[in-house]
Design a protein around this motif. Sequence first.
Motif, PDB file in Angstrom:
ATOM      1  N   GLY A   1       0.795  -1.216   0.000  1.00 55.72           N
ATOM      2  CA  GLY A   1       0.000   0.000   0.000  1.00 55.72           C
ATOM      3  C   GLY A   1       0.824   1.260   0.000  1.00 55.72           C
ATOM      4  N   ALA A   2       2.152   1.124  -0.131  1.00 51.55           N
ATOM      5  CA  ALA A   2       3.023   2.297  -0.123  1.00 51.55           C
ATOM      6  C   ALA A   2       3.012   3.014  -1.471  1.00 51.55           C
ATOM      7  CB  ALA A   2       4.455   1.884   0.227  1.00 51.55           C
ATOM      8  N   VAL A   3       2.728   2.280  -2.536  1.00 53.74           N
ATOM      9  CA  VAL A   3       2.666   2.846  -3.892  1.00 53.74           C
ATOM     10  C   VAL A   3       1.343   2.412  -4.505  1.00 53.74           C
ATOM     11  CG1 VAL A   3       3.708   2.849  -6.182  1.00 53.74           C
ATOM     12  CG2 VAL A   3       5.170   2.793  -4.161  1.00 53.74           C
ATOM     13  N   ALA A   4       0.549   3.377  -4.952  1.00 53.48           N
ATOM     14  CA  ALA A   4      -0.786   3.051  -5.458  1.00 53.48           C
ATOM     15  C   ALA A   4      -0.735   2.363  -6.814  1.00 53.48           C
ATOM     16  CB  ALA A   4      -1.629   4.324  -5.555  1.00 53.48           C
ATOM     17  N   LYS A   5       0.144   2.812  -7.686  1.00 49.83           N
ATOM     18  CA  LYS A   5       0.193   2.276  -9.048  1.00 49.83           C
ATOM     19  C   LYS A   5       0.888   0.918  -9.066  1.00 49.83           C
ATOM     20  CE  LYS A   5       1.600   3.398 -13.754  1.00 49.83           C
ATOM     21  NZ  LYS A   5       2.297   4.377 -14.633  1.00 49.83           N
ATOM     22  N   ALA A   6       0.211  -0.053  -9.701  1.00 51.25           N
ATOM     23  CA  ALA A   6       0.804  -1.384  -9.817  1.00 51.25           C
ATOM     24  C   ALA A   6       1.946  -1.354 -10.823  1.00 51.25           C
ATOM     25  CB  ALA A   6      -0.247  -2.393 -10.257  1.00 51.25           C
ATOM     26  N   PRO A   7       2.968  -2.181 -10.626  1.00 50.96           N
ATOM     27  CA  PRO A   7       4.053  -2.257 -11.598  1.00 50.96           C
ATOM     28  C   PRO A   7       3.533  -2.669 -12.972  1.00 50.96           C
ATOM     29  CG  PRO A   7       4.599  -3.455  -9.587  1.00 50.96           C
ATOM     30  CD  PRO A   7       3.151  -3.100  -9.508  1.00 50.96           C
ATOM     31  N   ALA A   8       4.269  -2.280 -14.004  1.00 49.55           N
ATOM     32  CA  ALA A   8       3.858  -2.628 -15.369  1.00 49.55           C
ATOM     33  C   ALA A   8       3.771  -4.138 -15.536  1.00 49.55           C
ATOM     34  CB  ALA A   8       4.843  -2.031 -16.372  1.00 49.55           C
ATOM     35  N   ARG A   9       4.677  -4.849 -14.889  1.00 51.50           N
ATOM     36  CA  ARG A   9       4.659  -6.307 -14.946  1.00 51.50           C
ATOM     37  C   ARG A   9       4.365  -6.847 -13.551  1.00 51.50           C
ATOM     38  NH1 ARG A   9       9.599 -10.453 -16.575  1.00 51.50           N
ATOM     39  NH2 ARG A   9       8.335 -12.336 -16.617  1.00 51.50           N
ATOM     40  N   LEU A  10       3.207  -7.470 -13.424  1.00 52.10           N
ATOM     41  CA  LEU A  10       2.809  -8.019 -12.127  1.00 52.10           C
ATOM     42  C   LEU A  10       3.528  -9.337 -11.882  1.00 52.10           C
ATOM     43  CD1 LEU A  10      -1.028  -7.375 -12.219  1.00 52.10           C
ATOM     44  CD2 LEU A  10       0.677  -6.120 -10.918  1.00 52.10           C
ATOM     45  N   ARG A  11       4.239  -9.408 -10.790  1.00 49.61           N
ATOM     46  CA  ARG A  11       4.937 -10.635 -10.427  1.00 49.61           C
ATOM     47  C   ARG A  11       4.582 -11.001  -8.991  1.00 49.61           C
ATOM     48  NH1 ARG A  11       9.086 -12.601 -13.349  1.00 49.61           N
ATOM     49  NH2 ARG A  11       9.984 -13.513 -11.465  1.00 49.61           N
ATOM     50  N   THR A  12       3.893 -12.118  -8.852  1.00 47.74           N
ATOM     51  CA  THR A  12       3.579 -12.619  -7.516  1.00 47.74           C
ATOM     52  C   THR A  12       4.135 -14.035  -7.402  1.00 47.74           C
ATOM     53  OG1 THR A  12       1.432 -13.512  -8.209  1.00 47.74           O
ATOM     54  CG2 THR A  12       1.461 -11.250  -7.374  1.00 47.74           C
ATOM     55  N   ILE A  13       4.054 -14.584  -6.217  1.00 50.66           N
ATOM     56  CA  ILE A  13       4.531 -15.943  -5.985  1.00 50.66           C
ATOM     57  C   ILE A  13       3.726 -16.940  -6.804  1.00 50.66           C
ATOM     58  CG2 ILE A  13       5.428 -15.483  -3.678  1.00 50.66           C
ATOM     59  CD1 ILE A  13       2.778 -16.597  -2.561  1.00 50.66           C
ATOM     60  N   GLY A  14       4.310 -18.110  -7.039  1.00 46.85           N
ATOM     61  CA  GLY A  14       3.621 -19.170  -7.750  1.00 46.85           C
ATOM     62  C   GLY A  14       2.819 -20.048  -6.804  1.00 46.85           C
ATOM     63  N   ALA A  15       2.200 -21.056  -7.378  1.00 51.73           N
ATOM     64  CA  ALA A  15       1.331 -21.940  -6.592  1.00 51.73           C
ATOM     65  C   ALA A  15       2.086 -22.650  -5.480  1.00 51.73           C
ATOM     66  CB  ALA A  15       0.674 -22.964  -7.512  1.00 51.73           C
ATOM     67  N   SER A  16       3.266 -23.182  -5.791  1.00 54.21           N
ATOM     68  CA  SER A  16       4.006 -23.954  -4.784  1.00 54.21           C
ATOM     69  C   SER A  16       4.399 -23.091  -3.593  1.00 54.21           C
ATOM     70  CB  SER A  16       5.257 -24.577  -5.415  1.00 54.21           C
ATOM     71  OG  SER A  16       4.883 -25.537  -6.386  1.00 54.21           O
ATOM     72  N   THR A  17       4.813 -21.850  -3.863  1.00 52.70           N
ATOM     73  CA  THR A  17       5.183 -20.954  -2.768  1.00 52.70           C
ATOM     74  C   THR A  17       3.967 -20.565  -1.944  1.00 52.70           C
ATOM     75  OG1 THR A  17       7.021 -20.092  -4.083  1.00 52.70           O
ATOM     76  CG2 THR A  17       6.324 -18.777  -2.191  1.00 52.70           C
ATOM     77  N   ALA A  18       2.846 -20.286  -2.621  1.00 61.09           N
ATOM     78  CA  ALA A  18       1.616 -19.944  -1.893  1.00 61.09           C
ATOM     79  C   ALA A  18       1.185 -21.093  -0.997  1.00 61.09           C
ATOM     80  CB  ALA A  18       0.505 -19.591  -2.885  1.00 61.09           C
ATOM     81  N   ILE A  19       1.240 -22.308  -1.534  1.00 57.51           N
ATOM     82  CA  ILE A  19       0.874 -23.492  -0.751  1.00 57.51           C
ATOM     83  C   ILE A  19       1.843 -23.665   0.414  1.00 57.51           C
ATOM     84  CG2 ILE A  19       0.828 -26.027  -0.836  1.00 57.51           C
ATOM     85  CD1 ILE A  19      -0.310 -25.665  -3.738  1.00 57.51           C
ATOM     86  N   GLY A  20       3.123 -23.451   0.165  1.00 59.42           N
ATOM     87  CA  GLY A  20       4.125 -23.561   1.224  1.00 59.42           C
ATOM     88  C   GLY A  20       3.871 -22.591   2.361  1.00 59.42           C
ATOM     89  N   ARG A  21       3.496 -21.369   2.021  1.00 55.53           N
ATOM     90  CA  ARG A  21       3.219 -20.369   3.060  1.00 55.53           C
ATOM     91  C   ARG A  21       1.965 -20.741   3.853  1.00 55.53           C
ATOM     92  NH1 ARG A  21       5.091 -14.723  -0.071  1.00 55.53           N
ATOM     93  NH2 ARG A  21       7.257 -15.416  -0.276  1.00 55.53           N
ATOM     94  N   LEU A  22       0.967 -21.278   3.164  1.00 55.55           N
ATOM     95  CA  LEU A  22      -0.253 -21.705   3.870  1.00 55.55           C
ATOM     96  C   LEU A  22       0.014 -22.918   4.751  1.00 55.55           C
ATOM     97  CD1 LEU A  22      -2.818 -21.144   1.000  1.00 55.55           C
ATOM     98  CD2 LEU A  22      -2.762 -19.929   3.190  1.00 55.55           C
ATOM     99  N   ARG A  23       0.961 -23.766   4.361  1.00 56.60           N
ATOM    100  CA  ARG A  23       1.343 -24.890   5.234  1.00 56.60           C
ATOM    101  C   ARG A  23       2.000 -24.363   6.509  1.00 56.60           C
ATOM    102  NH1 ARG A  23       3.441 -28.696   0.269  1.00 56.60           N
ATOM    103  NH2 ARG A  23       1.483 -29.847   0.018  1.00 56.60           N
ATOM    104  N   LYS A  24       2.827 -23.357   6.386  1.00 61.28           N
ATOM    105  CA  LYS A  24       3.457 -22.775   7.577  1.00 61.28           C
ATOM    106  C   LYS A  24       2.424 -22.135   8.490  1.00 61.28           C
ATOM    107  CE  LYS A  24       7.914 -21.916   5.347  1.00 61.28           C
ATOM    108  NZ  LYS A  24       8.866 -20.896   4.831  1.00 61.28           N
TER     109      LYS A  24
END
Length: 201
Positions: free
Chosen positions: A72-95
Amino acid sequence: MESPVTFDRLYEGAKRFARLAMEAHADEDQEVFLLHAGVSVERLAKAALVLVHPILLTEVDGKDDMLLHLAGAVAKAPARLRTIGASTAIGRLRKMDVLPQKPSSEADDLDGLIELRNGVAHLGTGDVEDYLATFTATVVKLLRHMRQDRGSFWETWLALYARTGFWHRSWGAVAERDIVVRLRVTGSYETAYALSPDSRK
């Protein structure tokens, strides 16, 4: 401008891909089912993380454009959106104790679903085991964690089976057998409930 990375967008995307996955499964198109089921799980997992804080979708790779936007520090999204992949998201939810921990057969099955999704996307795949039980059990766990209505999520899937006539056929044989398999494999009555007529109430 609203960020494209929001709970609503991720959740609705997960619902849409769940419908496509179930339609492909009904058509016995395993590759398309795996592709859409994997995308649905990934988006639903990301939606669960966004509910805690959008910053949990940030890749830890030294680049801070997406980090600043999701924080929330910068309102404008980057030109290229890069978020974690499925395996990382699942890994974080396991933790966070949301999804099954390793080592367990449930965790292995979920990893298998995501690996096969990736394989289909890049190279295609041959005959594989049916991951319908893994898909539905994972969705139910995530919906329960997020306190989202199961009937609402599966609504389009249930309508699909009613429209194709598979619903009536199923309660005579096909889906009833599938639910018994789900209960045996996952040990989860919630999974059967999520796919039962009662969930439409």
